[in-house]
Design a protein around this motif. Structure first.
Motif, short mmCIF file in Angstrom:
data_model
loop_
_atom_site.label_atom_id
_atom_site.label_comp_id
_atom_site.label_asym_id
_atom_site.label_seq_id
_atom_site.Cartn_x
_atom_site.Cartn_y
_atom_site.Cartn_z
N ASN A 184 -1.83 -7.58 0.60
CA ASN A 184 -1.29 -7.45 2.00
C ASN A 184 -1.73 -8.86 2.85
O ASN A 184 -0.72 -9.29 3.50
CB ASN A 184 -1.70 -6.08 2.57
N ASN A 243 -5.03 -3.62 -2.83
CA ASN A 243 -3.99 -3.66 -1.86
C ASN A 243 -4.10 -4.44 -0.70
O ASN A 243 -3.11 -5.21 -0.25
CB ASN A 243 -3.63 -2.22 -1.64
N SER A 253 0.76 -1.31 0.12
CA SER A 253 0.10 0.08 0.19
C SER A 253 0.95 1.32 -0.01
O SER A 253 1.85 1.35 0.55
CB SER A 253 -0.87 0.28 1.31
N ASP A 277 -7.93 2.99 1.50
CA ASP A 277 -6.85 1.97 0.75
C ASP A 277 -7.70 1.13 -0.37
O ASP A 277 -8.93 0.65 -0.02
CB ASP A 277 -6.00 1.23 1.52
#
Length: 256
Positions: free
Chosen positions: A51, A47, A28, A43
């Motif tokens: 993650n 992303n 990110s 966000d």
């Protein structure tokens, strides 16, 4: 596991993987840099998914067997059956499992993440303890749920990860009065740090009081303040004081 996660010796057992993840190691961009696991502040879902996959790989588990929650500051706990659906998460703040090959995780950005394991009976637990959960009993609810699926309370190890510490957690008189109205035994958890004119709340002290009263094998506080270590961990309060957005980190544990 690589160095993108902090590990606690008291949760390091054969067949158990865990990690208190922070900002580092993800994809990110700022201000969510870089291992943010929440879309709540803006966000992208892509992303966040990447993650979470990075974290699952670090834990040695399949993302389809990685249980996550829609956390709502409750004292509700669910049992994970090993089938993850990140788009339809249960509303709860604690999760337990005894299914081999599964992982469970808790997201925080100042609240207290607690990871549990009974290494002998291979039962794991995780809970999100903000002030409501901490004073309301999320710790004991999680322990009860672990026992319901085969854990022995006296064999459970618990570790409290990074969370906001009292010197950075000013709450004011109304908050204090409201809490003490229902939980007068918490009087000692409202300190006045040097120079403070309003009470602060000792969140980690409150959580540790709950853990220590449960007669576990081990209860440990990593003693890391998210606010004071904002370069390493996301802190919602620090971001608010700076007029900025911030991400959320994950604390997770797995049965391999």
């Amino acid at each position: 596991m690589t160095k993108i996660a902090l590990e606690a010796d008291h949760l390091s057992f054969d067949g158990i993987a865990h990690g208190f993840f922070g900002r580092a190691g993800g994809v990110s961009p700022a201000p969510f840099d870089s291992l943010n696991i929440s879309t709540s502040q803006g966000d992208s879902p892509e992303n966040v998914t990447q993650n979470l996959r990075i974290i699952a790989k670090e834990l040695g588990t399949d993302p389809t067997r990685f249980g996550l929650l829609k956390q709502v500051h409750s004292i509700d706990v669910v049992t994970f059956d090993g089938k993850a659906d990140w788009s339809n998460r249960p509303n709860a703040d604690g999760m337990v499992s005894n299914v081999p090959g599964t992982a469970i995780g808790i997201q925080t950005a100042d609240c207290g993440p607690v990871l549990f394991c009974d290494p002998d009976n291979k039962v794991i637990g995780a809970c999100h303890a903000g002030w409501k959960g901490a004073v309301g009993g999320i710790v004991h609810r999680t322990l009860d749920a672990m026992e319901a699926i085969g854990a022995n309370r006296h064999k459970i190890h618990a570790v409290l990860g990074p969370c906001i510490h009292p010197e950075n957690y000013e709450v004011g008189d109304e908050f204090k009065q409201n809490v003490l109205h229902d939980w007068p035994e918490l009087e000692g958890h409202f300190p006045y740090p040097p120079g403070a004119t309003k009470p602060h709340f000792d969140l980690p002290g409150t959580i540790m009081h709950q853990l220590e009263s449960a007669h576990l094998h081990t209860a440990v506080n990593l003693n890391i303040c998210t606010y004071a270590n904002n370069e390493t961990y996301f802190s919602h309060r620090k971001a608010t004081h700076l007029g900025a957005k911030t991400g959320r980190q994950l604390s997770a544990i797995a049965i391999l």
